[in-house]
Design an enzyme around this catalytic site. Structure first.
Site, PDB file in Angstrom:
ATOM      1  N   GLU A 202      -5.220  -5.212  10.364  1.00 51.32           N
ATOM      2  CA  GLU A 202      -4.181  -4.205  10.591  1.00 51.32           C
ATOM      3  C   GLU A 202      -4.438  -3.514  11.925  1.00 51.32           C
ATOM      4  O   GLU A 202      -5.219  -2.544  11.977  1.00 51.32           O
ATOM      5  CB  GLU A 202      -4.198  -3.158   9.470  1.00 51.32           C
ATOM      6  CG  GLU A 202      -3.929  -3.721   8.097  1.00 51.32           C
ATOM      7  CD  GLU A 202      -3.358  -2.662   7.161  1.00 51.32           C
ATOM      8  OE1 GLU A 202      -2.319  -2.929   6.550  1.00 51.32           O
ATOM      9  OE2 GLU A 202      -3.936  -1.562   7.059  1.00 51.32           O
TER      10      GLU A 202
ATOM     11  N   GLY B 267       2.719   1.975  10.871  1.00 57.83           N
ATOM     12  CA  GLY B 267       3.660   3.081  10.769  1.00 57.83           C
ATOM     13  C   GLY B 267       4.387   3.378  12.069  1.00 57.83           C
ATOM     14  O   GLY B 267       5.040   4.408  12.206  1.00 57.83           O
TER      15      GLY B 267
ATOM     16  N   GLU C 240      -6.806   4.409   8.090  1.00 55.81           N
ATOM     17  CA  GLU C 240      -6.588   5.845   7.880  1.00 55.81           C
ATOM     18  C   GLU C 240      -7.840   6.488   7.292  1.00 55.81           C
ATOM     19  O   GLU C 240      -8.171   7.638   7.602  1.00 55.81           O
ATOM     20  CB  GLU C 240      -5.354   6.047   6.979  1.00 55.81           C
ATOM     21  CG  GLU C 240      -4.072   5.742   7.754  1.00 55.81           C
ATOM     22  CD  GLU C 240      -2.906   5.256   6.919  1.00 55.81           C
ATOM     23  OE1 GLU C 240      -2.942   5.401   5.677  1.00 55.81           O
ATOM     24  OE2 GLU C 240      -1.953   4.707   7.506  1.00 55.81           O
TER      25      GLU C 240
ATOM     26  N   SER D   6       3.671  -2.448  10.204  1.00 57.18           N
ATOM     27  CA  SER D   6       5.124  -2.517  10.389  1.00 57.18           C
ATOM     28  C   SER D   6       5.728  -3.839   9.920  1.00 57.18           C
ATOM     29  O   SER D   6       6.665  -4.357  10.543  1.00 57.18           O
ATOM     30  CB  SER D   6       5.504  -2.225  11.845  1.00 57.18           C
ATOM     31  OG  SER D   6       5.094  -0.912  12.203  1.00 57.18           O
TER      32      SER D   6
ATOM     33  N   HIS E 275      -9.516   1.024   4.952  1.00 55.21           N
ATOM     34  CA  HIS E 275      -8.235   1.186   5.659  1.00 55.21           C
ATOM     35  C   HIS E 275      -8.453   2.064   6.893  1.00 55.21           C
ATOM     36  O   HIS E 275      -9.257   2.997   6.861  1.00 55.21           O
ATOM     37  CB  HIS E 275      -7.196   1.802   4.724  1.00 55.21           C
ATOM     38  CG  HIS E 275      -5.811   1.748   5.296  1.00 55.21           C
ATOM     39  ND1 HIS E 275      -5.369   2.647   6.239  1.00 55.21           N
ATOM     40  CD2 HIS E 275      -4.794   0.873   5.090  1.00 55.21           C
ATOM     41  CE1 HIS E 275      -4.123   2.323   6.579  1.00 55.21           C
ATOM     42  NE2 HIS E 275      -3.756   1.260   5.901  1.00 55.21           N
TER      43      HIS E 275
ATOM     44  N   ASN F  58       0.865  -1.180   0.000  1.00 61.00           N
ATOM     45  CA  ASN F  58       0.000   0.000   0.000  1.00 61.00           C
ATOM     46  C   ASN F  58       0.899   1.226   0.000  1.00 61.00           C
ATOM     47  O   ASN F  58       1.547   1.525   1.001  1.00 61.00           O
ATOM     48  CB  ASN F  58      -0.892  -0.041   1.252  1.00 61.00           C
ATOM     49  CG  ASN F  58      -1.733   1.207   1.399  1.00 61.00           C
ATOM     50  OD1 ASN F  58      -1.772   2.065   0.519  1.00 61.00           O
ATOM     51  ND2 ASN F  58      -2.425   1.306   2.529  1.00 61.00           N
ATOM     52  N   TRP F  59       0.924   1.918  -1.126  1.00 55.39           N
ATOM     53  CA  TRP F  59       1.832   3.068  -1.253  1.00 55.39           C
ATOM     54  C   TRP F  59       1.243   4.353  -0.676  1.00 55.39           C
ATOM     55  O   TRP F  59       1.871   5.403  -0.737  1.00 55.39           O
ATOM     56  CB  TRP F  59       2.237   3.251  -2.730  1.00 55.39           C
ATOM     57  CG  TRP F  59       3.164   2.178  -3.219  1.00 55.39           C
ATOM     58  CD1 TRP F  59       3.700   1.159  -2.491  1.00 55.39           C
ATOM     59  CD2 TRP F  59       3.667   2.024  -4.554  1.00 55.39           C
ATOM     60  NE1 TRP F  59       4.510   0.381  -3.285  1.00 55.39           N
ATOM     61  CE2 TRP F  59       4.504   0.887  -4.553  1.00 55.39           C
ATOM     62  CE3 TRP F  59       3.501   2.731  -5.754  1.00 55.39           C
ATOM     63  CZ2 TRP F  59       5.168   0.448  -5.707  1.00 55.39           C
ATOM     64  CZ3 TRP F  59       4.149   2.296  -6.907  1.00 55.39           C
ATOM     65  CH2 TRP F  59       4.978   1.165  -6.877  1.00 55.39           C
ATOM     66  N   LYS F  60       0.023   4.260  -0.151  1.00 53.00           N
ATOM     67  CA  LYS F  60      -0.607   5.420   0.510  1.00 53.00           C
ATOM     68  C   LYS F  60      -0.430   6.679  -0.351  1.00 53.00           C
ATOM     69  O   LYS F  60      -0.390   6.569  -1.572  1.00 53.00           O
ATOM     70  CB  LYS F  60      -0.047   5.574   1.932  1.00 53.00           C
ATOM     71  CG  LYS F  60      -0.172   4.269   2.722  1.00 53.00           C
ATOM     72  CD  LYS F  60       0.065   4.406   4.204  1.00 53.00           C
ATOM     73  CE  LYS F  60      -0.128   3.050   4.877  1.00 53.00           C
ATOM     74  NZ  LYS F  60      -0.029   3.091   6.335  1.00 53.00           N
TER      75      LYS F  60
ATOM     76  N   GLY G 101       2.974  -1.234   4.233  1.00 50.43           N
ATOM     77  CA  GLY G 101       3.029   0.193   3.938  1.00 50.43           C
ATOM     78  C   GLY G 101       4.458   0.618   3.637  1.00 50.43           C
ATOM     79  O   GLY G 101       4.991   0.397   2.549  1.00 50.43           O
ATOM     80  N   GLY G 102       5.109   1.214   4.644  1.00 51.46           N
ATOM     81  CA  GLY G 102       6.428   1.816   4.464  1.00 51.46           C
ATOM     82  C   GLY G 102       7.444   0.944   3.739  1.00 51.46           C
ATOM     83  O   GLY G 102       8.148   1.415   2.840  1.00 51.46           O
TER      84      GLY G 102
HETATM   85  P1  13P Z   1       3.181   0.177   7.657  1.00 49.16           P
HETATM   86  O1  13P Z   1       3.673  -1.100   7.010  1.00 49.16           O
HETATM   87  O2  13P Z   1       3.915   1.390   7.201  1.00 49.16           O
HETATM   88  O3  13P Z   1       3.077   0.026   9.135  1.00 49.16           O
HETATM   89  O4  13P Z   1       1.667   0.399   7.126  1.00 49.16           O
HETATM   90  C1  13P Z   1       0.758  -0.639   7.187  1.00 49.16           C
HETATM   91  C2  13P Z   1      -0.453  -0.280   6.427  1.00 49.16           C
HETATM   92  O5  13P Z   1      -1.207   0.593   6.815  1.00 49.16           O
HETATM   93  C3  13P Z   1      -0.707  -0.975   5.169  1.00 49.16           C
HETATM   94  O6  13P Z   1      -1.982  -0.719   4.688  1.00 49.16           O
END
Ligand code: 13P
Length: 252
Positions: free
Chosen positions: A168, A174, A98, A214, A96, A9-11, A235-236
Site C-alpha cells: 500500500e 485515501g 496509518e 484508492s 497498516h 478495510n473499514w478503518k 479502504g473507502g
Molecule cells: P483507500 O482505498 O481508501 O485508498 O484505502 C486503502 C487502505 O488503506 C486499505 O487498507
C-alpha cells in the site's frame, strides 16, 4: 495458482449496526464469488456481530490489528489473537501505514504482532509501502524491503507462507491517486523476487501480494490484470456493499 483475495478495510468507520447492515447487504452480492477470497475488516466492537451474521457464508472477517501478547494478562486496551478468533476472525491486518505513522507501530512491534497472529492461527495481512518523499527519492524498493526484512525477522519459511502481503503506497491511500498498474506490478514483482531470494522461489510463487491505495470498481480490473497482483486491500470503496461487490466481481 494463487487464489486472489479481495479485502475491505473499514478503518474507524461504522457503528455496530452500520457494520452489520453492510455485511448483510454484501453477503448475497458476493455469494457466487468463487474466484477469490472475500474478507472484510470492521472495527473491533463490530467483529462478533458481523461474524455471527456471516457464519456459513464465503465472507471472512479480519481484525484491523492484533495484540503482540500471547497470554491473557494485565495489558489494558489490548485484544489478543485468541480473543479475535473467539469473536469470529480468521485474518488480522498488521502494520497498516496509518498505525505505523499515527500510533508508533515499529517494525519490531509489527514482528511481534505477526508472531502472535500466527501463534493463534490468524492469517496476517501484512502491510508495507513507501511515502511519496521516499518514492521521489528513488528509495521505494529499499523502504519496502527494509520493512519486510524487519517485520519478518526470525519467522520460519512455513510461517511466512501463511502470510498475505499488502503493498500500500502511502501516497495512494485515501488520495484518489492510485498507483498505475505498471507501478504496482513493478513493486509486486520486486517483493516477490525479494521473497524468493530470502525464502525460496516455491514460497514466493505461492504468496499472495495484494495492492491497496484508492482501489475502486473502475480501476480494479486493470490492476488484477498485472501478473503479480493477487488481490486488493480496499479502504473507502469497501464501505458500501455494492461498490465493494463490484470490486469482488472484477472479472465481470
Ligand atoms: P483507500 O482505498 O481508501 O485508498 O484505502 C486503502 C487502505 O488503506 C486499505 O487498507
Amino acid at each position: 495458482m494463487r487464489k486472489p483475495v479481495i479485502a475491505g478495510n473499514w478503518k474507524m468507520f461504522k457503528t455496530i449496526g452500520e457494520s452489520v447492515n453492510t455485511a448483510v447487504s454484501l453477503k448475497p452480492l458476493v455469494s457466487n464469488a468463487n474466484h477469490c477470497e472475500v474478507v472484510i475488516a470492521p472495527v473491533f466492537t463490530s467483529l462478533k456481530s458481523v461474524a455471527d451474521r456471516l457464519e456459513g457464508s464465503n465472507v471472512k472477517v479480519a481484525a484491523q490489528d492484533v495484540s503482540d501478547q500471547l497470554k491473557f494478562g494485565a495489558h489494558t486496551g489490548e485484544i489478543s489473537g485468541d480473543m479475535l478468533k473467539d469473536a469470529g476472525c480468521s485474518h488480522a491486518i498488521i502494520g497498516h501505514s496509518e498505525r505505523r505513522a499515527m500510533y508508533g507501530d515499529s517494525d519490531a512491534f509489527i514482528n511481534r504482532k505477526l508472531r502472535a497472529a500466527l501463534h493463534f492461527g490468524l492469517t496476517p495481512i501484512l502491510c508495507c509501502g513507501e511515502t511519496l518523499d521516499e518514492r521521489d527519492a528513488g528509495k521505494a524498493e529499499q523502504v519496502v524491503s527494509d520493512q519486510l526484512e524487519n517485520d519478518l525477522t526470525g519467522l520460519t519459511a512455513d510461517e511466512v507462507a501463511k502470510i498475505i502481503i499488502a503493498y500500500e503506497p502511502v501516497w495512494a491511500i485515501g488520495t484518489g491517486r492510485t498507483a498505475t498498474p505498471e507501478q504496482a506490478q513493478q513493486m509486486h514483482a520486486y517483493i516477490r523476487s525479494w521473497l524468493s531470494g530470502k525464502f525460496g522461489a516455491g514460497l514466493a510463487d505461492g504468496l499472495r501480494i495484494l495492492y491497496g491505495g484508492s482501489v475502486k470498481p473502475e480501476n480494479i480490473a486493470e490492476l488484477m490484470n498485472a501478473p503479480d497482483i493477487d488481490g486488493a486491500l480496499v479502504g473507502g470503496a469497501s464501505l458500501e456493499a455494492e461498490s465493494f461487490a463490484r470490486i469482488v466481481h472484477y472479472n465481470g
